[in-house]
Design an enzyme around this catalytic site. Structure first.
Site, PDB file in Angstrom:
ATOM      1  N   LEU A 115       0.883  -1.165   0.000  1.00 45.24           N
ATOM      2  CA  LEU A 115       0.000   0.000   0.000  1.00 45.24           C
ATOM      3  C   LEU A 115       0.917   1.210   0.000  1.00 45.24           C
ATOM      4  O   LEU A 115       1.919   1.230   0.725  1.00 45.24           O
ATOM      5  CB  LEU A 115      -0.891   0.021   1.247  1.00 45.24           C
ATOM      6  CG  LEU A 115      -2.101  -0.928   1.281  1.00 45.24           C
ATOM      7  CD1 LEU A 115      -2.860  -0.751   2.577  1.00 45.24           C
ATOM      8  CD2 LEU A 115      -3.022  -0.707   0.100  1.00 45.24           C
ATOM      9  N   ASP A 116       0.589   2.230  -0.787  1.00 49.07           N
ATOM     10  CA  ASP A 116       1.434   3.419  -0.870  1.00 49.07           C
ATOM     11  C   ASP A 116       1.624   4.065   0.498  1.00 49.07           C
ATOM     12  O   ASP A 116       0.817   3.881   1.409  1.00 49.07           O
ATOM     13  CB  ASP A 116       0.811   4.453  -1.830  1.00 49.07           C
ATOM     14  CG  ASP A 116       0.681   3.919  -3.240  1.00 49.07           C
ATOM     15  OD1 ASP A 116       1.436   3.013  -3.595  1.00 49.07           O
ATOM     16  OD2 ASP A 116      -0.188   4.422  -3.969  1.00 49.07           O
ATOM     17  N   TYR A 117       2.659   4.863   0.602  1.00 48.43           N
ATOM     18  CA  TYR A 117       3.004   5.580   1.836  1.00 48.43           C
ATOM     19  C   TYR A 117       1.795   6.332   2.401  1.00 48.43           C
ATOM     20  O   TYR A 117       1.531   6.292   3.598  1.00 48.43           O
ATOM     21  CB  TYR A 117       4.147   6.553   1.526  1.00 48.43           C
ATOM     22  CG  TYR A 117       4.667   7.341   2.705  1.00 48.43           C
ATOM     23  CD1 TYR A 117       5.447   6.735   3.691  1.00 48.43           C
ATOM     24  CD2 TYR A 117       4.402   8.703   2.812  1.00 48.43           C
ATOM     25  CE1 TYR A 117       5.941   7.464   4.757  1.00 48.43           C
ATOM     26  CE2 TYR A 117       4.897   9.446   3.879  1.00 48.43           C
ATOM     27  CZ  TYR A 117       5.665   8.819   4.848  1.00 48.43           C
ATOM     28  OH  TYR A 117       6.150   9.546   5.907  1.00 48.43           O
ATOM     29  N   THR A 137      -1.412   5.786   1.639  1.00 48.73           N
ATOM     30  CA  THR A 137      -2.642   5.007   1.542  1.00 48.73           C
ATOM     31  C   THR A 137      -2.792   4.156   2.800  1.00 48.73           C
ATOM     32  O   THR A 137      -1.827   3.566   3.277  1.00 48.73           O
ATOM     33  CB  THR A 137      -2.622   4.096   0.297  1.00 48.73           C
ATOM     34  OG1 THR A 137      -2.521   4.908  -0.874  1.00 48.73           O
ATOM     35  CG2 THR A 137      -3.891   3.261   0.209  1.00 48.73           C
TER      36      THR A 137
END
Length: 246
Positions: free
Chosen positions: A105-107, A109
């Site tokens: 999961l993105d930073y 997100t």
């Protein structure tokens, strides 16, 4: 691993070192030793008492563990970060096994993130062609019309990718602030899939959360919290992935 005999490539994959396919190649290339003897025949079986080395490094035999975390924003989905930012494994107080996140999961997100030390399970869930259904909720800047939203299911071009959503559901719109909250269901999970897809339409994502992963939800968890998956949940996720891949 139990006392029964298991295929060597399966044991290597379950340790989290690599995928089963890559483990098979390592065996063929003579990079694997069992009890100090090079094994290069696929299908060889080992027991719990056997000493296994991969590229000269002893294989650590840990019981498989499975965790679900409510990843908060501002944390890296990794076991280490060369920029010194906080990583998800730092949130796993009391966990002694060498676990790693399944996918990313993105930073910025938040939402469901699975972690395990079972490489075979991780690779099954991340099958490149048929990933398990995931549901995201995004707050976007702007209010797209029906024609633009319909493009989500047809595919949005972003760089060399065509990014799609299986379905979408508008949760709310705020005409005063010119924002929309939309639920998106994906089957694949390309890099920054939702963000790039929405930006491709001209509606950048302001906030993003993954609320569902297969049959798993965030119920009972707060950001930064985690729990073990039950044996039933592990079995259901494995069966769902196998069914999709087959």
């Amino acid at each position: 691993m139990t006392n029964k005999l298991e295929r060597l490539q399966k044991v290597i994959a379950q340790s989290g070192v690599t995928s089963r396919r890559k483990a098979e190649q390592l065996i063929i290339d003579g990079k694997v030793k069992v009890n100090d003897e090079i094994i290069n025949t696929l299908g060889s079986k080992v027991s719990e008492s056997d000493k296994i080395e991969v590229n000269g490094v002893p294989l650590e035999k840990e019981a498989p563990v499975y965790y679900m975390m409510y990843k908060p924003r501002g944390v890296i989905s990794s076991v280490k970060d060369d920029k010194g930012r906080k990583v998800v494994t730092e949130l796993l107080g009391g966990v002694t096994e060498r676990v790693f996140p399944i996918g990313r999961l993105d930073y910025n997100t938040s939402g469901i993130l699975l972690l395990t030390n079972d490489g075979e399970f991780a690779n099954l869930l991340m099958h490149p062609k048929h990933e398990i259904e995931k549901v995201y909720v995004a707050k976007i800047k702007g209010i797209p019309g029906n024609a633009e939203l319909g493009q989500l299911k047809k595919g949005v071009k972003a760089d060399r990718d065509v990014l799609k959503a299986v379905k979408y559901n508008i949760l709310s719109t705020d005409k005063t602030k010119n924002t929309m909250i939309i639920e998106l269901t994906l089957h694949e999970g390309k890099n920054k899939h939702v963000r790039r897809m929405m930006e491709g339409l001209g509606y950048p994502v302001m906030k993003l959360k993954r609320e569902k992963y297969g049959m798993l939800t965030l119920q009972g968890l707060q950001p930064g919290n985690y729990r073990s998956l039950t044996p039933k949940e592990v079995k259901q996720m494995r069966n769902e992935a196998i069914k999709i891949v087959e």
